[in-house]
Design a protein around this motif. Structure first.
Motif, PDB file in Angstrom:
ATOM      1  N   GLY A  75      66.911  -7.473 -34.882  1.00  0.00           N
ATOM      2  CA  GLY A  75      68.312  -7.999 -34.367  1.00  0.00           C
ATOM      3  C   GLY A  75      69.147  -6.751 -34.851  1.00  0.00           C
ATOM      4  N   ASP A  76      70.269  -7.089 -34.482  1.00  0.00           N
ATOM      5  CA  ASP A  76      71.609  -6.105 -35.214  1.00  0.00           C
ATOM      6  C   ASP A  76      71.884  -6.653 -36.404  1.00  0.00           C
ATOM      7  OD1 ASP A  76      71.524  -4.663 -32.550  1.00  0.00           O
ATOM      8  OD2 ASP A  76      72.075  -6.257 -31.651  1.00  0.00           O
ATOM      9  N   VAL A  77      72.495  -6.447 -37.579  1.00  0.00           N
ATOM     10  CA  VAL A  77      73.143  -6.366 -38.783  1.00  0.00           C
ATOM     11  C   VAL A  77      74.234  -5.964 -38.562  1.00  0.00           C
ATOM     12  CG1 VAL A  77      73.044  -5.912 -40.990  1.00  0.00           C
ATOM     13  CG2 VAL A  77      71.193  -6.781 -39.271  1.00  0.00           C
ATOM     14  N   VAL A  78      75.087  -6.253 -39.217  1.00  0.00           N
ATOM     15  CA  VAL A  78      76.897  -5.596 -38.938  1.00  0.00           C
ATOM     16  C   VAL A  78      77.583  -6.076 -40.227  1.00  0.00           C
ATOM     17  CG1 VAL A  78      79.441  -5.907 -37.764  1.00  0.00           C
ATOM     18  CG2 VAL A  78      77.683  -5.724 -36.589  1.00  0.00           C
ATOM     19  N   VAL A  79      78.096  -5.120 -40.932  1.00  0.00           N
ATOM     20  CA  VAL A  79      78.375  -5.158 -42.432  1.00  0.00           C
ATOM     21  C   VAL A  79      79.823  -4.666 -42.452  1.00  0.00           C
ATOM     22  CG1 VAL A  79      78.996  -4.084 -44.475  1.00  0.00           C
ATOM     23  CG2 VAL A  79      76.628  -4.876 -43.382  1.00  0.00           C
ATOM     24  N   GLY A  80      81.057  -5.654 -42.235  1.00  0.00           N
ATOM     25  CA  GLY A  80      82.447  -5.479 -41.796  1.00  0.00           C
ATOM     26  C   GLY A  80      82.801  -5.368 -43.766  1.00  0.00           C
ATOM     27  N   GLY A  81      83.939  -4.163 -43.505  1.00  0.00           N
ATOM     28  CA  GLY A  81      83.844  -3.471 -44.746  1.00  0.00           C
ATOM     29  C   GLY A  81      83.447  -2.387 -45.135  1.00  0.00           C
ATOM     30  N   ALA A  82      84.058  -1.009 -45.738  1.00  0.00           N
ATOM     31  CA  ALA A  82      83.155   0.063 -45.536  1.00  0.00           C
ATOM     32  C   ALA A  82      84.056   0.819 -47.229  1.00  0.00           C
ATOM     33  CB  ALA A  82      83.529   0.986 -44.932  1.00  0.00           C
ATOM     34  N   GLY A  83      83.858  -0.005 -48.267  1.00  0.00           N
ATOM     35  CA  GLY A  83      84.321   0.104 -49.558  1.00  0.00           C
ATOM     36  C   GLY A  83      83.379   0.044 -50.304  1.00  0.00           C
ATOM     37  N   LEU A  84      83.030   0.610 -51.120  1.00  0.00           N
ATOM     38  CA  LEU A  84      81.536   0.090 -51.854  1.00  0.00           C
ATOM     39  C   LEU A  84      80.902  -0.972 -52.068  1.00  0.00           C
ATOM     40  CD1 LEU A  84      82.880   1.931 -55.276  1.00  0.00           C
ATOM     41  CD2 LEU A  84      82.998   3.047 -53.407  1.00  0.00           C
ATOM     42  N   SER A  85      81.292  -1.412 -51.988  1.00  0.00           N
ATOM     43  CA  SER A  85      80.461  -3.306 -51.711  1.00  0.00           C
ATOM     44  C   SER A  85      79.287  -3.316 -49.795  1.00  0.00           C
ATOM     45  CB  SER A  85      80.911  -4.309 -51.716  1.00  0.00           C
ATOM     46  OG  SER A  85      81.290  -5.206 -53.025  1.00  0.00           O
ATOM     47  N   GLY A  86      80.472  -2.652 -49.107  1.00  0.00           N
ATOM     48  CA  GLY A  86      79.644  -2.501 -48.005  1.00  0.00           C
ATOM     49  C   GLY A  86      78.802  -2.004 -48.439  1.00  0.00           C
ATOM     50  N   VAL A  87      79.191  -0.551 -48.453  1.00  0.00           N
ATOM     51  CA  VAL A  87      78.369   0.438 -48.321  1.00  0.00           C
ATOM     52  C   VAL A  87      76.964   0.188 -49.095  1.00  0.00           C
ATOM     53  CG1 VAL A  87      77.740   2.752 -49.935  1.00  0.00           C
ATOM     54  CG2 VAL A  87      79.853   2.440 -48.398  1.00  0.00           C
ATOM     55  N   GLN A  88      77.377  -0.061 -50.202  1.00  0.00           N
ATOM     56  CA  GLN A  88      76.160  -0.923 -50.595  1.00  0.00           C
ATOM     57  C   GLN A  88      74.768  -2.354 -50.539  1.00  0.00           C
ATOM     58  OE1 GLN A  88      76.818   0.191 -55.144  1.00  0.00           O
ATOM     59  NE2 GLN A  88      77.661  -1.724 -54.813  1.00  0.00           N
ATOM     60  N   VAL A  89      75.437  -2.961 -49.525  1.00  0.00           N
ATOM     61  CA  VAL A  89      74.816  -4.039 -48.682  1.00  0.00           C
ATOM     62  C   VAL A  89      74.109  -3.202 -47.983  1.00  0.00           C
ATOM     63  CG1 VAL A  89      76.868  -5.204 -47.760  1.00  0.00           C
ATOM     64  CG2 VAL A  89      74.233  -6.332 -47.982  1.00  0.00           C
ATOM     65  N   ALA A  90      75.371  -2.174 -46.990  1.00  0.00           N
ATOM     66  CA  ALA A  90      74.268  -1.585 -45.415  1.00  0.00           C
ATOM     67  C   ALA A  90      72.821  -0.866 -46.055  1.00  0.00           C
ATOM     68  CB  ALA A  90      74.957  -0.938 -45.197  1.00  0.00           C
ATOM     69  N   GLY A  91      73.525  -0.329 -47.291  1.00  0.00           N
ATOM     70  CA  GLY A  91      72.505  -0.059 -47.608  1.00  0.00           C
ATOM     71  C   GLY A  91      71.156  -0.118 -47.793  1.00  0.00           C
ATOM     72  N   GLU A  92      71.000  -1.421 -48.828  1.00  0.00           N
ATOM     73  CA  GLU A  92      70.561  -2.408 -49.095  1.00  0.00           C
ATOM     74  C   GLU A  92      69.236  -2.939 -47.724  1.00  0.00           C
ATOM     75  OE1 GLU A  92      69.244  -3.163 -52.020  1.00  0.00           O
ATOM     76  OE2 GLU A  92      70.475  -1.043 -52.446  1.00  0.00           O
ATOM     77  N   ILE A  93      70.311  -3.419 -46.933  1.00  0.00           N
ATOM     78  CA  ILE A  93      69.713  -4.020 -46.057  1.00  0.00           C
ATOM     79  C   ILE A  93      68.548  -2.802 -44.896  1.00  0.00           C
ATOM     80  CG2 ILE A  93      70.194  -5.084 -43.206  1.00  0.00           C
ATOM     81  CD1 ILE A  93      72.249  -6.581 -44.914  1.00  0.00           C
ATOM     82  N   ALA A  94      68.385  -1.717 -45.017  1.00  0.00           N
ATOM     83  CA  ALA A  94      68.893  -0.798 -43.980  1.00  0.00           C
ATOM     84  C   ALA A  94      67.726  -0.223 -44.721  1.00  0.00           C
ATOM     85  CB  ALA A  94      69.963   1.117 -44.231  1.00  0.00           C
ATOM     86  N   ALA A  95      67.344  -0.245 -46.548  1.00  0.00           N
ATOM     87  CA  ALA A  95      65.939   0.220 -46.778  1.00  0.00           C
ATOM     88  C   ALA A  95      65.197  -1.040 -46.657  1.00  0.00           C
ATOM     89  CB  ALA A  95      66.449   0.094 -49.116  1.00  0.00           C
ATOM     90  N   LEU A  96      65.790  -2.800 -46.496  1.00  0.00           N
ATOM     91  CA  LEU A  96      64.977  -3.621 -46.859  1.00  0.00           C
ATOM     92  C   LEU A  96      64.219  -3.559 -45.610  1.00  0.00           C
ATOM     93  CD1 LEU A  96      64.045  -6.599 -47.343  1.00  0.00           C
ATOM     94  CD2 LEU A  96      65.886  -7.340 -46.418  1.00  0.00           C
ATOM     95  N   ALA A  97      64.634  -3.637 -44.122  1.00  0.00           N
ATOM     96  CA  ALA A  97      64.018  -3.213 -43.158  1.00  0.00           C
ATOM     97  C   ALA A  97      62.531  -1.991 -43.184  1.00  0.00           C
ATOM     98  CB  ALA A  97      65.355  -2.809 -41.943  1.00  0.00           C
ATOM     99  N   ARG A  98      63.192  -1.144 -43.523  1.00  0.00           N
ATOM    100  CA  ARG A  98      61.791  -0.018 -44.077  1.00  0.00           C
ATOM    101  C   ARG A  98      60.666  -0.446 -44.503  1.00  0.00           C
ATOM    102  NH1 ARG A  98      65.961   3.536 -44.464  1.00  0.00           N
ATOM    103  NH2 ARG A  98      66.104   3.539 -47.163  1.00  0.00           N
ATOM    104  N   GLU A  99      61.109  -1.279 -45.320  1.00  0.00           N
ATOM    105  CA  GLU A  99      60.346  -1.662 -45.777  1.00  0.00           C
ATOM    106  C   GLU A  99      59.394  -3.044 -45.765  1.00  0.00           C
ATOM    107  OE1 GLU A  99      61.492  -2.438 -50.290  1.00  0.00           O
ATOM    108  OE2 GLU A  99      62.105  -1.346 -50.979  1.00  0.00           O
ATOM    109  N   GLU A 100      59.939  -3.454 -44.944  1.00  0.00           N
ATOM    110  CA  GLU A 100      59.366  -4.603 -43.551  1.00  0.00           C
ATOM    111  C   GLU A 100      58.826  -3.972 -42.543  1.00  0.00           C
ATOM    112  OE1 GLU A 100      59.244  -8.052 -44.213  1.00  0.00           O
ATOM    113  OE2 GLU A 100      59.921  -7.445 -46.728  1.00  0.00           O
ATOM    114  N   GLY A 101      58.532  -2.878 -42.332  1.00  0.00           N
ATOM    115  CA  GLY A 101      58.056  -1.680 -41.531  1.00  0.00           C
ATOM    116  C   GLY A 101      58.807  -1.640 -40.168  1.00  0.00           C
ATOM    117  N   ALA A 102      60.306  -1.312 -40.287  1.00  0.00           N
ATOM    118  CA  ALA A 102      61.142  -1.735 -39.170  1.00  0.00           C
ATOM    119  C   ALA A 102      61.805  -0.061 -39.608  1.00  0.00           C
ATOM    120  CB  ALA A 102      62.187  -2.888 -39.119  1.00  0.00           C
TER     121      ALA A 102
END
Length: 377
Positions: A142-169
């Motif tokens: 599916g699709d993940v959206v993170v609202g707000g590109a301050g440091l918190s938004g950047v960091q959680v978007a990065g973590e979710i993308a890394a989590l996806a790769r670790e799950e084989g996506a």
């Protein structure tokens, strides 16, 4: 005489630890917080991908405070003029001098459906909920959206993308991760070279960036914007901060002496601080930690002045931090002075800062645990 610190985040804990050393023995000191732990909120995003991080970034207040009475009870309301505090349990507290340091809440700006459909990222419980939802979205492609590109938004978007790769996506082929920002750039409040490096790190990880985009409404599985609407099976909102309910949603403006009233200071994200240079101080852990020193000094002077019967001259906070750090999945971007670092050097800098902070508040074992978890990332 009684001094109270309302909140035990970066600012509150820093104030309390300094006052434990500097207040006269006959002055009572109370720290009020809604939980028994001090939490490194700038590391909460790590728990989305590494749940074990939760223990490393949670420090029992009883382990790092010696003299203060610790009251675990949310503040329901307070009067900064009189020093009267109403707690959620119905108990009350009265202080002669105090600091309001209970941080901020998530700002939803009245956007229709946003509060109901989005995950905030303020607590470790929020991170656990985001992880659970994101794992379902990753499994379903599916699709993940993170609202707000301050440091918190950047960091959680990065973590979710890394989590996806670790799950084989693969991102964005199997799972899309989109970062939405109303302003023109990611990390909009930071220097241009830092912003560019952050953007490159996001793009390298397959994260779509949509700046100059305003969220106008949110529905079930959909984010409506002033441009192209977005599908959102998981929505995380880091788009701004507001005052806590105990402050009626307000973050009052205080000048460089941090004084809200004659008896109450406001520090950290609980206030909008104007530094000694007349400029607004950005809400950040770095600023809160440094403001704590000024706040503690001024509370000590107020106590002395209250005892001696004269009005003391208060210290003034001047915003000055050595640089900025942000993690982006398994990488990081660091700015130290004019120099921007990426790769292993930036990641090492971020690990050192987190571990150094924990050591500075007397949690050396937690520093070891955090370092071990950073190495695994």
């Amino acid at each position: 005489m009684h001094v109270a610190v309302l909140g035990a985040g970066y600012a509150g804990l820093g104030v309390a630890r300094r006052l434990e050393r500097s207040l006269p023995p006959d002055v009572d000191l109370t720290v009020v917080d809604d939980g028994p732990d001090h939490v490194l909120t700038h590391e909460i995003h790590r728990a989305v991908r590494r749940p074990a991080v939760a223990e490393a970034v949670r420090v029992p207040l009883a382990d790092v405070l010696d003299r203060a009475e610790i009251v675990t009870d949310p503040v329901d309301s307070f009067d900064p003029e009189t020093g009267h505090v109403e707690l959620a349990s119905g108990d009350t507290l009265q202080y002669d001098y105090g600091a309001v340091a209970f941080g901020s809440d998530t700002a939803y700006y009245g956007i229709d459906g946003l509060r109901e459909h989005a995950h905030p990222l303020k607590t470790l419980e929020d991170a656990a909920a985001i992880r659970e939802d994101a794992l379902d979205t990753i499994a379903d492609g599916g699709d993940v959206v993170v609202g707000g590109a301050g440091l918190s938004g950047v960091q959680v978007a990065g973590e979710i993308a890394a989590l996806a790769r670790e799950e084989g996506a693969t991102v964005p082929e199997d799972v899309s991760v989109t970062l939405v920002e109303q302003l023109e750039t990611v990390a909009p409040n930071f220097p241009a070279n830092f912003r560019r490096a952050v953007r490159e790190a996001l793009v390298d990880r397959g994260i779509e960036i949509r700046t100059d985009t305003t969220v106008t409404a949110v529905g079930d599985g959909e984010v409506v914007t002033d441009g192209r609407d977005l599908s959102a099976d998981t929505l995380v909102w880091t788009g701004g901060i507001a005052g806590q309910p105990a402050a009626d949603g307000d973050r009052p403006v205080v000048q460089a002496d941090l004084r809200l009233t004659d008896r109450t200071l406001a520090v950290g994200d609980a206030a909008r601080v104007v530094g000694a240079d007349g400029e607004a101080v950005p809400a950040s852990a770095s600023a809160a930690i440094r403001e704590a020193k000024t706040a503690a000094t001024n509370l000590e002077r107020l106590v002395d002045g209250g005892t001696d019967g004269f009005s003391p001259r208060l210290a003034r906070y001047r915003f000055d931090v050595p640089g900025w750090l942000v993690s982006v999945g398994d990488g990081a971007v660091a700015q130290l002075g004019p120099t921007v670092l990426t790769g292993a050097a930036a990641k090492a800098a971020k690990t050192t800062v987190g571990a150094g902070y924990l050591t500075s508040v007397g949690a050396a074992q937690k520093a070891v645990e955090l370092t071990e978890n950073e190495i695994l990332s």
